[in-house]
Enzyme design. Structure first.
Site, PDB file in Angstrom:
ATOM      1  CE  LYS A   1      28.738  41.393   5.199  1.00 22.14           C
ATOM      2  NZ  LYS A   1      29.088  40.908   6.522  1.00 22.14           N
TER       3      LYS A   1
ATOM      4  CB  CYS B   1      28.727  32.536   8.085  1.00 30.93           C
ATOM      5  SG  CYS B   1      27.719  33.245   9.360  1.00 30.93           S
TER       6      CYS B   1
HETATM    7  N1  PMP Z   1      28.608  36.598   1.987  1.00 36.43           N
HETATM    8  C1  PMP Z   1      29.772  36.986   2.539  1.00 36.43           C
HETATM    9  C2  PMP Z   1      31.039  36.718   1.804  1.00 36.43           C
HETATM   10  C3  PMP Z   1      29.771  37.643   3.771  1.00 36.43           C
HETATM   11  O1  PMP Z   1      30.930  38.009   4.310  1.00 36.43           O
HETATM   12  C4  PMP Z   1      28.555  37.885   4.415  1.00 36.43           C
HETATM   13  C5  PMP Z   1      28.516  38.583   5.763  1.00 36.43           C
HETATM   14  N2  PMP Z   1      29.359  38.023   6.720  1.00 36.43           N
HETATM   15  C6  PMP Z   1      27.375  37.463   3.790  1.00 36.43           C
HETATM   16  C7  PMP Z   1      27.438  36.836   2.581  1.00 36.43           C
HETATM   17  C8  PMP Z   1      26.034  37.681   4.422  1.00 36.43           C
HETATM   18  O2  PMP Z   1      25.770  39.022   4.547  1.00 36.43           O
HETATM   19  P1  PMP Z   1      24.439  39.470   5.319  1.00 36.43           P
HETATM   20  O3  PMP Z   1      24.553  38.895   6.693  1.00 36.43           O
HETATM   21  O4  PMP Z   1      24.499  40.949   5.297  1.00 36.43           O
HETATM   22  O5  PMP Z   1      23.302  38.896   4.567  1.00 36.43           O
END
Ligand code: PMP
Length: 413
Positions: free
Chosen positions: A232, A371
């Site tokens: 990200k 999510c």
């Molecule tokens: N926490 C937040 C606030 C996120 O935006 C995300 C990614 N959408 C994650 C955790 C999880 O990241 P990753 O999929 O890279 O583990």
């Protein structure tokens, strides 16, 4: 001459670093507004990965041949570089994981299973990503610790009075998202750290949406743990970071066992390597870690404060343009007080349909629950559309988003 923090970003120049932005989708130039999910990768980072595989690809910490030494040094330096990026003391406080999700799981399993039990409490927030919400929920079930959620008010802010009520001497862990990936809310994280520490609890910060987008200093925040993902922040997929305070990491038992993380092994027992290797079992994320350090160089060279200003200005513009129409609901705090993303719904068009129509216009956004299902339930919606901005996005791209939204409205009316 070095740019001052108030100098606007030269997006035209920056865009030249990102070859993917030249792509055409359905005959139009790509407008990439899905950065909160995954950002694009600059040539400088791509080159770092290519150089690694072309010139010194090798396993680390095991070989005494030249390639292994070069890879080992670059891999160790990468920890130091990431430490510098977030204000940690040194690379020993930086554990490379697969992503933010694995970083939360590491703490939940290695610390949580050992330290939590009935009568203990984990305090988190209503706007957590599943990465931390589900993890703490399940660790709570396994240990008997109770999970409590700090309320979000009607404007999408964390209710700090409720935080002070919920965090007590029974609280062992406060886990909070630094910047909400759905609402764009920025958590008053230092204040939470103070409250947690007053009660002897640790603070875990989910920095997946803050480390890429604003200056972060874990020492100033006084976070005990801080997690984020490389993909990200202009880095590659497959690498995330867990920062932990040195003394706490020293006390914790390993999460994964195997090669690399051991010092001495007999048939009866084993001892562990120094930090951070103790938590990096097996062949680690070598090229990804090195490329993540290159991403830190790239972002720091442009300046995190400038990136933050740029994104916030875009979010405010998008907020104003979207809310100019009566049939659009934007979730979270007002335009001037949010990080660089906007989640919204159009009365007459489902978020998935909107995203599909926007794709016809080459505009990439995200549709779904991002999510954060419990947060969407609280908002009374099943899904929302989310546009998220980064250093290469422009106001003209937001105009294209608005054009696409207008088109969707007329198709469905
Ligand atoms: N926490 C937040 C606030 C996120 O935006 C995300 C990614 N959408 C994650 C955790 C999880 O990241 P990753 O999929 O890279 O583990």
């Amino acid at each position: 001459m070095e740019a001052s923090v108030t100098d606007p970003l030269d997006t035209e120049r920056i865009r030249e670093d990102f070859p993917i932005l030249e792509r055409e989708i359905n005959g139009s130039q790509l407008v990439y507004l899905d950065n909160a999910a995954t950002s694009q990768t600059p040539e400088q980072v791509i080159d770092t990965i290519t150089e690694y595989y072309r010139t010194y690809n090798s396993n680390v910490e095991r070989g005494i041949h030249q390639l292994s030494q070069e890879a080992s040094i670059a891999y160790e330096d990468a920890h130091d570089r990431v430490a510098e990026f977030i204000g940690a003391s040194d690379g020993e406080e930086i554990i490379f994981t697969k992503n933010t999700t694995e970083a939360v799981n590491l703490v939940a399993y290695a610390w949580g299973l050992a330290e939590l039990g009935p009568g203990d409490e984990i305090v988190t927030t209503e706007m957590e990503h599943h990465a931390s919400l589900v993890t703490w929920q399940q660790i709570g079930k396994r240990t008997g610790a109770e999970v409590k959620y700090i309320r979000i008010d009607e404007n999408g802010y964390l209710d700090m009075d409720h935080a002070r009520e919920l965090i007590t001497d029974d609280t062992k862990m406060v886990s909070a998202v630094h910047v909400s990936n759905t609402l764009g809310t920025v958590t008053p994280i230092s204040e939470l750290a103070d409250i947690a520490h007053d009660h002897g609890a640790y603070l875990f910060v989910d920095g997946a949406q803050s480390a890429p987008n604003r200056p972060v200093d874990v020492t100033e925040i006084d976070a005990d743990f801080f997690a984020f993902s490389g993909h990200k922040m202009c880095g590659p997929t497959g690498v995330g970071v867990l920062y932990g305070k040195h003394a706490i990491l020293e006390e914790m038992q390993p999460y994964l066992y195997g090669g690399m993380m051991i010092r001495k092994v007999t048939y009866e027992d084993s001892t562990w390597e120094e930090l951070p290797l103790k938590f990096e079992a097996g062949t680690p994320v070598i090229s990804q870690g090195i490329a993540l350090a290159a991403a830190c160089d790239y972002l720091d060279e442009i300046g995190m404060e400038r990136i933050q200003r740029h994104e916030e200005a875009l979010a405010e513009y998008a907020y104003e343009e979207l809310t100019a129409a009566d049939d659009v609901t934007v979730y979270g705090p007002p335009g001037a007080d949010r990080s660089g993303l906007v989640s919204f719904n159009l009365d007459s068009v489902h978020a998935h349909d909107l995203s599909s129509i926007l794709n016809d216009y080459a505009v990439a956004i995200r549709a779904g629950d991002h999510c954060t299902q419990p947060l969407h339930d609280k908002l009374g919606i099943a899904a929302s559309a989310r546009a998220s901005f980064y250093l290469y996005n422009t106001r003209e791209e937001i105009d294209k988003l608005i054009e696409g939204v207008d088109a969707a409205r007329s198709i469905f009316s």
